[in-house]
Design a protein around this motif. Sequence first.
Motif, PDB file in Angstrom:
ATOM      1  N   HIS A 105       0.858  -1.207   0.000  1.00  0.00           N
ATOM      2  CA  HIS A 105       0.000   0.000   0.000  1.00  0.00           C
ATOM      3  C   HIS A 105       0.887   1.247   0.000  1.00  0.00           C
ATOM      4  O   HIS A 105       2.113   1.157  -0.063  1.00  0.00           O
ATOM      5  CB  HIS A 105      -0.974  -0.026   1.182  1.00  0.00           C
ATOM      6  N   PHE A 126      -5.131   8.188  -0.831  1.00  0.00           N
ATOM      7  CA  PHE A 126      -4.637   7.165  -1.770  1.00  0.00           C
ATOM      8  C   PHE A 126      -5.644   6.021  -1.938  1.00  0.00           C
ATOM      9  O   PHE A 126      -5.403   5.089  -2.688  1.00  0.00           O
ATOM     10  CB  PHE A 126      -3.311   6.567  -1.255  1.00  0.00           C
ATOM     11  N   GLY A 128      -8.743   3.519  -2.783  1.00  0.00           N
ATOM     12  CA  GLY A 128      -9.584   3.188  -3.931  1.00  0.00           C
ATOM     13  C   GLY A 128     -10.939   3.888  -3.838  1.00  0.00           C
ATOM     14  O   GLY A 128     -11.646   4.015  -4.828  1.00  0.00           O
ATOM     15  N   PRO A 245      -5.718   3.690  -8.506  1.00  0.00           N
ATOM     16  CA  PRO A 245      -4.858   2.888  -7.635  1.00  0.00           C
ATOM     17  C   PRO A 245      -4.898   1.410  -8.010  1.00  0.00           C
ATOM     18  O   PRO A 245      -5.943   0.901  -8.418  1.00  0.00           O
ATOM     19  CB  PRO A 245      -5.461   3.085  -6.238  1.00  0.00           C
ATOM     20  N   ALA A 246      -3.758   0.757  -7.888  1.00  0.00           N
ATOM     21  CA  ALA A 246      -3.594  -0.692  -8.108  1.00  0.00           C
ATOM     22  C   ALA A 246      -3.413  -1.084  -9.570  1.00  0.00           C
ATOM     23  O   ALA A 246      -3.255  -2.262  -9.875  1.00  0.00           O
ATOM     24  CB  ALA A 246      -4.735  -1.512  -7.497  1.00  0.00           C
ATOM     25  N   LYS A 248      -1.111  -1.515 -12.609  1.00  0.00           N
ATOM     26  CA  LYS A 248       0.346  -1.633 -12.750  1.00  0.00           C
ATOM     27  C   LYS A 248       0.797  -1.873 -14.184  1.00  0.00           C
ATOM     28  O   LYS A 248       2.002  -1.978 -14.443  1.00  0.00           O
ATOM     29  CB  LYS A 248       0.863  -2.751 -11.831  1.00  0.00           C
ATOM     30  N   LYS A 304      -3.236  -5.172  -9.820  1.00  0.00           N
ATOM     31  CA  LYS A 304      -2.501  -6.039  -8.880  1.00  0.00           C
ATOM     32  C   LYS A 304      -3.444  -6.589  -7.807  1.00  0.00           C
ATOM     33  O   LYS A 304      -4.547  -6.058  -7.616  1.00  0.00           O
ATOM     34  CB  LYS A 304      -1.342  -5.254  -8.254  1.00  0.00           C
ATOM     35  N   THR A 306      -5.051  -6.982  -4.216  1.00  0.00           N
ATOM     36  CA  THR A 306      -5.233  -6.001  -3.138  1.00  0.00           C
ATOM     37  C   THR A 306      -4.097  -6.112  -2.130  1.00  0.00           C
ATOM     38  O   THR A 306      -3.817  -7.210  -1.633  1.00  0.00           O
ATOM     39  CB  THR A 306      -6.555  -6.290  -2.399  1.00  0.00           C
ATOM     40  N   PRO A 307      -3.441  -4.994  -1.813  1.00  0.00           N
ATOM     41  CA  PRO A 307      -2.326  -5.091  -0.861  1.00  0.00           C
ATOM     42  C   PRO A 307      -2.743  -5.523   0.546  1.00  0.00           C
ATOM     43  O   PRO A 307      -2.012  -6.278   1.195  1.00  0.00           O
ATOM     44  CB  PRO A 307      -1.739  -3.671  -0.843  1.00  0.00           C
ATOM     45  N   SER A 308      -3.896  -5.044   1.047  1.00  0.00           N
ATOM     46  CA  SER A 308      -4.280  -5.374   2.435  1.00  0.00           C
ATOM     47  C   SER A 308      -4.857  -6.780   2.493  1.00  0.00           C
ATOM     48  O   SER A 308      -5.994  -7.015   2.073  1.00  0.00           O
ATOM     49  CB  SER A 308      -5.309  -4.379   2.957  1.00  0.00           C
ATOM     50  N   HIS A 332     -11.515  -5.229   3.493  1.00  0.00           N
ATOM     51  CA  HIS A 332     -10.830  -4.974   2.220  1.00  0.00           C
ATOM     52  C   HIS A 332     -11.409  -5.800   1.072  1.00  0.00           C
ATOM     53  O   HIS A 332     -11.984  -6.864   1.295  1.00  0.00           O
ATOM     54  CB  HIS A 332      -9.338  -5.245   2.379  1.00  0.00           C
ATOM     55  N   ASP A 333     -11.214  -5.286  -0.147  1.00  0.00           N
ATOM     56  CA  ASP A 333     -11.633  -6.023  -1.339  1.00  0.00           C
ATOM     57  C   ASP A 333     -10.689  -7.207  -1.528  1.00  0.00           C
ATOM     58  O   ASP A 333      -9.487  -6.986  -1.710  1.00  0.00           O
ATOM     59  CB  ASP A 333     -11.502  -5.131  -2.584  1.00  0.00           C
ATOM     60  N   ILE A 336      -9.862  -6.416  -6.548  1.00  0.00           N
ATOM     61  CA  ILE A 336     -10.239  -5.052  -6.937  1.00  0.00           C
ATOM     62  C   ILE A 336     -10.892  -5.029  -8.326  1.00  0.00           C
ATOM     63  O   ILE A 336     -11.668  -4.128  -8.659  1.00  0.00           O
ATOM     64  CB  ILE A 336      -8.968  -4.157  -6.916  1.00  0.00           C
ATOM     65  N   ARG A 339     -14.822  -4.103  -9.337  1.00  0.00           N
ATOM     66  CA  ARG A 339     -15.220  -2.716  -9.076  1.00  0.00           C
ATOM     67  C   ARG A 339     -14.387  -1.708  -9.861  1.00  0.00           C
ATOM     68  O   ARG A 339     -14.784  -0.547 -10.029  1.00  0.00           O
ATOM     69  CB  ARG A 339     -15.110  -2.420  -7.576  1.00  0.00           C
TER      70      ARG A 339
END
Length: 356
Positions: A105, A126, A128, A245-246, A248, A304, A306-308, A332-333, A336, A339
């Motif tokens: 994140h 930052f 989503g 965000p996310a 890449k 990518k 989801t980081p969390s 958390h999603d 991602i 959505r």
Amino acid sequence: MSSTYGEKIKISVFGESHGNGIGVVIDGLPAGVKIDMDKVLVQMSRRAPGKDKTATPRKESDLPKVLSGMLGDTLTGAPLCAVIENTNTKSGDYGNLLNCPRPGHSDYTAYVKYNASNDIRGGGHFSGRLTAPIVFAGAICRQILEEKGIKIAAHIASIGNVNDKSFNPVSIDDKLINKLNNSSFALIDDSVEEKMRAEVESARLAQDSIGGTIECAVSGIEAGIGEPMFEGVEGVIAKAVFGVPAIKGIEFGKGFELSKMRGSQSNDPFEYKDGKVVTKTNNCGGILGGITNGMPVIFRAGVKPTPSISKEQDTVDLQKKENAKLVINGRHDPCIVPRAVPVIEAVTAVAILNLL
Ligand SMILES: Cc1cc2nc3c(=O)[nH]c(=O)nc-3n(C[C@H](O)[C@H](O)[C@H](O)COP(=O)(O)O)c2cc1C
Ligand SMILES: C=C(O[C@@H]1CC(C(=O)O)=C[C@@H](OP(=O)(O)O)[C@H]1O)C(=O)O
């Protein structure tokens, strides 16, 4: 912060995930255009959180309140401002992250850049969540584009190793566009939905997350839009897409696959069809020399995982200056991608309107 995009149609996104609200100011919109707010709400609802097991359980209605720029249902030409309230925050979940940044994140980079003054709750600016006002802006822009016969549709091209069919690159069916534009789990081939949902669920149950790709098409765009070099259609779209965000990666047409082909395979042969110059294939994704060639503009974006994630991870404690273990709480999603589909359509609409 660089939360502004576009020169002719300029969007400025503001707010934080756990602040009072989030929103957008859109500058440069043409006066006199009638906006169908029900259509805007369909797009907001496709992205909204809390709907099913592939998404964060945080429930938000995501109803935009227009503060300026519209009289009745008509754009006045003044800056259009819309705000969306945050009503369901659980900031306690972020207490253990203040000194221990989440791998993947923005916590660490924001801590360094903003001298630890950044709002970490829900990912702050930052998050989503900030894509909700972007979808509002896109929903306005796409109505202006539709008046010019330009339509934008995206779908979940893959989640993990499960793939959807691809668009027919030379002709995008209006019925398909309509179906995708109204779907919260947008697929060309609905038979892969169950497998994709199972892929997300298996990652979630393993306290993990999963990524995928989104394919987006712009149909009805005429030849000759865009510029060479730095204002090329690829660059203008890519800049908007990387604002999400996310994301890449991005590739246009056959993208990286082209690098393995011979010219005789990659070139799209021209032909006259009903008096119009078209190409028989569309490996270049509708763009040559940064300029549209009249075929659908097609690209894929890589999302990518989801980081969390809830699995324990290695991190550092920035106060104690030592290594630490991290367990992330919160909602958390697990994926991602579903959505993010309307978000990719939205940024593409803002980009294309700028190019016109
Ligand atoms: C619609 C959407 C939902 C997201 N949901 C989450 C989430 O629940 N948890 C999370 O850690 N990241 C989520 N993200 C991704 C992070 O916001 C993103 O990875 C982070 O800001 C770092 O940016 P980067 O991945 O572009 O480098 C989401 C992104 C989008 C577009
Ligand atoms: C709320 C939304 O997504 C959020 C995006 C997000 C992140 O880190 O990006 C983290 C989560 O925030 P929270 O911990 O407050 O639940 C998601 O729920 C939304 O998209 O509307």
